[in-house]
Write a protein that holds these residues in place. Sequence first.
Motif, PDB file in Angstrom:
ATOM      1  N   GLN A   1       0.854  -1.122   0.165  1.00 13.62           N
ATOM      2  CA  GLN A   1      -0.100  -0.070   0.129  1.00 13.62           C
ATOM      3  C   GLN A   1       1.070   1.145   0.334  1.00 13.62           C
ATOM      4  O   GLN A   1       0.946   1.661   0.979  1.00 13.62           O
ATOM      5  CB  GLN A   1      -0.917  -0.044   1.351  1.00 13.62           C
ATOM      6  CG  GLN A   1      -1.653  -1.388   1.268  1.00 13.62           C
ATOM      7  CD  GLN A   1      -2.533  -1.564   2.941  1.00 13.62           C
ATOM      8  OE1 GLN A   1      -2.097  -0.354   3.620  1.00 13.62           O
ATOM      9  NE2 GLN A   1      -3.422  -1.780   2.556  1.00 13.62           N
ATOM     10  N   CYS A   2       1.585   1.192  -1.132  1.00 17.52           N
ATOM     11  CA  CYS A   2       2.994   2.311  -0.992  1.00 17.52           C
ATOM     12  C   CYS A   2       2.313   3.461  -2.080  1.00 17.52           C
ATOM     13  O   CYS A   2       2.008   3.813  -2.792  1.00 17.52           O
ATOM     14  CB  CYS A   2       3.911   1.427  -2.127  1.00 17.52           C
ATOM     15  SG  CYS A   2       5.505   2.431  -1.687  1.00 17.52           S
TER      16      CYS A   2
ATOM     17  N   THR B   1      -0.451   5.234  -1.539  1.00 17.08           N
ATOM     18  CA  THR B   1      -1.720   4.779  -2.338  1.00 17.08           C
ATOM     19  C   THR B   1      -2.634   5.571  -1.590  1.00 17.08           C
ATOM     20  O   THR B   1      -2.401   5.928  -0.144  1.00 17.08           O
ATOM     21  CB  THR B   1      -2.108   3.360  -1.930  1.00 17.08           C
ATOM     22  OG1 THR B   1      -1.828   2.998  -0.544  1.00 17.08           O
ATOM     23  CG2 THR B   1      -1.167   2.295  -3.333  1.00 17.08           C
TER      24      THR B   1
ATOM     25  N   GLN C   1       1.106  -5.260  -8.911  1.00 10.75           N
ATOM     26  CA  GLN C   1       0.656  -4.414  -7.917  1.00 10.75           C
ATOM     27  C   GLN C   1       1.548  -2.851  -7.026  1.00 10.75           C
ATOM     28  O   GLN C   1       1.132  -1.779  -7.321  1.00 10.75           O
ATOM     29  CB  GLN C   1       0.047  -4.649  -6.806  1.00 10.75           C
ATOM     30  CG  GLN C   1      -0.885  -6.109  -6.865  1.00 10.75           C
ATOM     31  CD  GLN C   1      -1.693  -6.369  -5.109  1.00 10.75           C
ATOM     32  OE1 GLN C   1      -1.641  -5.975  -4.043  1.00 10.75           O
ATOM     33  NE2 GLN C   1      -2.551  -7.823  -5.448  1.00 10.75           N
TER      34      GLN C   1
ATOM     35  N   GLN D   1       0.765   0.599  -8.404  1.00  6.55           N
ATOM     36  CA  GLN D   1       1.523   1.729  -7.162  1.00  6.55           C
ATOM     37  C   GLN D   1       2.472   2.953  -7.924  1.00  6.55           C
ATOM     38  O   GLN D   1       1.983   4.249  -7.124  1.00  6.55           O
ATOM     39  CB  GLN D   1       1.247   1.317  -5.682  1.00  6.55           C
ATOM     40  CG  GLN D   1       0.096   0.636  -5.469  1.00  6.55           C
ATOM     41  CD  GLN D   1       0.037  -0.067  -3.860  1.00  6.55           C
ATOM     42  OE1 GLN D   1       1.368  -0.183  -3.476  1.00  6.55           O
ATOM     43  NE2 GLN D   1      -0.478  -0.838  -3.678  1.00  6.55           N
TER      44      GLN D   1
ATOM     45  N   PHE E   1      -0.140   6.553  -8.748  1.00  6.43           N
ATOM     46  CA  PHE E   1       0.106   7.115  -7.254  1.00  6.43           C
ATOM     47  C   PHE E   1       1.298   7.440  -7.112  1.00  6.43           C
ATOM     48  O   PHE E   1       1.920   8.125  -7.604  1.00  6.43           O
ATOM     49  CB  PHE E   1      -0.472   6.104  -5.927  1.00  6.43           C
ATOM     50  CG  PHE E   1      -2.163   4.995  -6.105  1.00  6.43           C
ATOM     51  CD1 PHE E   1      -3.220   5.833  -6.461  1.00  6.43           C
ATOM     52  CD2 PHE E   1      -2.089   3.518  -6.163  1.00  6.43           C
ATOM     53  CE1 PHE E   1      -4.189   5.272  -7.282  1.00  6.43           C
ATOM     54  CE2 PHE E   1      -2.928   3.842  -6.772  1.00  6.43           C
ATOM     55  CZ  PHE E   1      -4.447   3.834  -6.785  1.00  6.43           C
TER      56      PHE E   1
ATOM     57  N   CYS F   1       4.370   6.184  -5.040  1.00  2.90           N
ATOM     58  CA  CYS F   1       5.228   4.743  -5.140  1.00  2.90           C
ATOM     59  C   CYS F   1       6.947   5.722  -4.704  1.00  2.90           C
ATOM     60  O   CYS F   1       6.740   5.519  -5.658  1.00  2.90           O
ATOM     61  CB  CYS F   1       4.608   3.937  -5.001  1.00  2.90           C
ATOM     62  SG  CYS F   1       5.914   2.132  -4.451  1.00  2.90           S
TER      63      CYS F   1
END
Length: 630
Positions: free
Chosen positions: A502-503, A505, A571, A575, A579, A581
Motif C-alpha cells: 500500500q505504497c 496509495t 500491484q 502503485q 500513485f 510510491c
Amino acid sequence: MLKAALALAVAMLATSAAAASPTPYQMLAPLLDTPWTEQIGTSPWPQHPRPQLRRGDDAWQSLNGIWTFQPGLDADADTADPPAAPLAQEVLVPSCIESGVSGVMASGVTHMWFATAFAVPAAWDALPGGDGDGGRRVLLHFDAVDYEATVWVNGDEVGFHRGGYDRFTLDVTDNVVAGGGENELLVFVFDPTDEAPYNIPNGKQTRQPSHIWYTPCSGIWQTVWLESVPSSYIAGLDITAGMDGDVTITIHSATGTPSTPVEVALHDEGGVVVASHQGASDEVLAFSVPVPALWTPDSPTLYNITVTMGADIVRSYTGFRTVSAASVNGVQRPLLNGEFVFQFGTLDQGFWPDGIYVPPTLDAMVFDLQLLKSLGMNMVRKHIKVEPDLFYEACDRLGLLVVQDMPSMHTGSGALPDGAQQAEFERQLERLVAQHKSFPSIVTWVIYNEGWGQIRDAYHPEVGITARVREMDPTRLVDATTGWFDHGAGDFSDNHHYAEPQCGTPFYSLPSSPYDSARIGFQGEFGGLGHRPAPEHLWPVQAAIDTIPQTYEVHADLESFNYRSHVLFSQLRDQVALFACSGAVWTQTTDVEGEVNGLVTYDRRVLRVNATQWRADIQALYAAAAERTR
Ligand SMILES: *[C@@H]1O[C@H](CO)[C@@H](O)[C@H](O)[C@H]1NC(C)=O
Ligand SMILES: *[C@@H]1O[C@H](CO)[C@@H](O)[C@H](O)[C@H]1NC(C)=O
C-alpha cells in the motif's frame, strides 16, 4: 542463600578451572549449517575491520581466535573480584555464546567472563612517530560487545562500555608490557537481552524465540584488535562528498586540540591524485574536486583518500553523491544526485544459523548482498541490527543503497521505556550516526520500526530525535517511523502491509497511517510470502516450526510462491505508475528460524525466487518510476 551457594560453586569452578587447563575449543554442530560453516576455523574474520580509517598492515593485529570463557554470577560480586585466567573453557572470539560456533552454545547466560593473552609486537617500537612525548601508543579496539563490557589489562581496569552495536577503543599504552612480553586481557560482559526490568536496544533478540523473534547473541561478537599509533594520532574522520564535487572532512585528533597541521589527498580509481588540501585537525576542511565521477548503485565509483597528520598517515575513501528530497512532477521523492531513484530492496535481518549475529565469513556476508544485486535490487534495509564496517564497505563497493535502522527496544507486555531507558536509546542512536555517517551507501536513518519501544502516549519522541539526527547528519534522509504510529516526523510516509503493498496509495490499513503527500510515499515492508522448505533446510526447533503457519501467507510450492510474488510486484508497479510510491522493501533476504519467507532458505542453500521473473518484475518498477518523471 541460594545465591551465596551458587557464588561459592562458581568460585570453586573458577579456582579449579584456573588450576586445571580449560576445556579445549570445539565447534559444536549448529542446528543448521551454511556452505561457509566449515571455513570458520580458529582465526575468524582476519580482515582489517575498519576500512575508512586504515593504517599500514604492520600497525595492527587481530586478537580474534581462541580465548577462554566462563559464566559469571552477578555484576557487583564478579567485577569486585575478577577471576584468574585461564577461565573454565575455550571459546571462539568473535562469536555469540549462544551459537555452536562459539564452542559454548549456552542460553540464558547474563554475566560472563572472557580472557586471552596477547603480545605487543616488538617491531611496533621501531615504527616512526614515537619520538617526542613518550613514544607510540597502543590502542585496543572492540568492534562490538553485546551488551556491557568491563575490560582489564594485566589486572588494571581500563574501561567500561555500554551498547551492543558500536565500536569502542581503549588506550592501553600504560597498561601493557611492550617488546613482545605477555599481557593478560580480561573482559566481563553483562547482557540481559530482553529480561525484565531491562529494556535495551537489541533488535530481534529474545530469550524466548518464536516466529519473528530470534535466538539472541551475547558476548564479544565483532573483531577485537590492537593497533599501534604515533603519539599524536588521528582518532576519527568525518567525510562528506557531494554531487557538485564539494568535499568536507573533519580530522579528529586524539587530543582534540585544533590546529595540528594536516594534509588530505584524494585519488581516483587509477590512483591519480585529483585533489589535495592542507589545513588543521579538529575543524571542517572544505575543498572541491572538479567533475567527479558520481557514486550511484549502477556505477559505485569510490575515491581513495590519504590523510597525513605529522607522523600519522591513514587511508580512507569516499563516494560523491547527494541525497535529498523534493517534489518531482507534483510528488515528493527521494533524490540521488538530484534525480528520483526508485529504491527497491529487501528487509535484511543479518542472522545466520551457524553464527546467529556473526556471519561465518566475509564471503558469506557478501553472498547475501550479491544475491540482491544479481536480482537487480538497488537497496537493502538493514533491519534493527548494525553490521561490521566491512558490510557497509561492501555496499559502497557493490552499489547498494542502505536504509539503516536503529536497533529497537522492546515493547514487551505493554511496558514502554522509562526516561533513563529512552535517554540511553537516544545516546546509542547518536553513536550509530556518528560512527557510520561517512559510508556513502547509507542514505536513510530509521528511528522506529512498527512502534517497537516507541513511546506514543505523552509526547512523540521521534519529532525531537529526527531534528537531532538531521543536525548531526544533514546529508541523509530520516525515516522516523517505518510502519504504524506516524505523527508526521521525518521525510517518509512509510506503510507496512502484508502481503500486498500500500505504497503511496489512497488506501491504507491500520495501524499504519494514511499516505501523507507532504512526505515520501514508501513501503517499508511488504511481501513476506512463506514456503516450508525440505526439513534439511529448516531450523530444527519445534517451537520455531510450530509458528510457520503464522507467516503472512504460506505456499505449498515454489510455483505458487513465484506466482504470488509476480502478483505483488504487479500491484507495486501499478502503485508506482498511478500513485506516489517511491520505494519498497520486500520481506526478506533469508529465512530466519521459524520465519520461512526468504529469497533463500536460512542455510542459503535453496533459492526460492525465479531469478528471471524477479529481475523482469524489478526492472518494471524502475521503468514505471522513470515513466512518472519524464
Ligand atoms: C584504494 O584503497 C584500497 C584499500 O586500501 C586498495 O585496496 C586499492 O588498491 C586502492 N585503490 C587505488 C587505485 O589506489
Ligand atoms: C521463471 O520465470 C520465467 C519468466 O516468467 C519463466 O519463463 C520460467 O518458466 C520460470 N521458470 C520456472 C522454473 O518456473
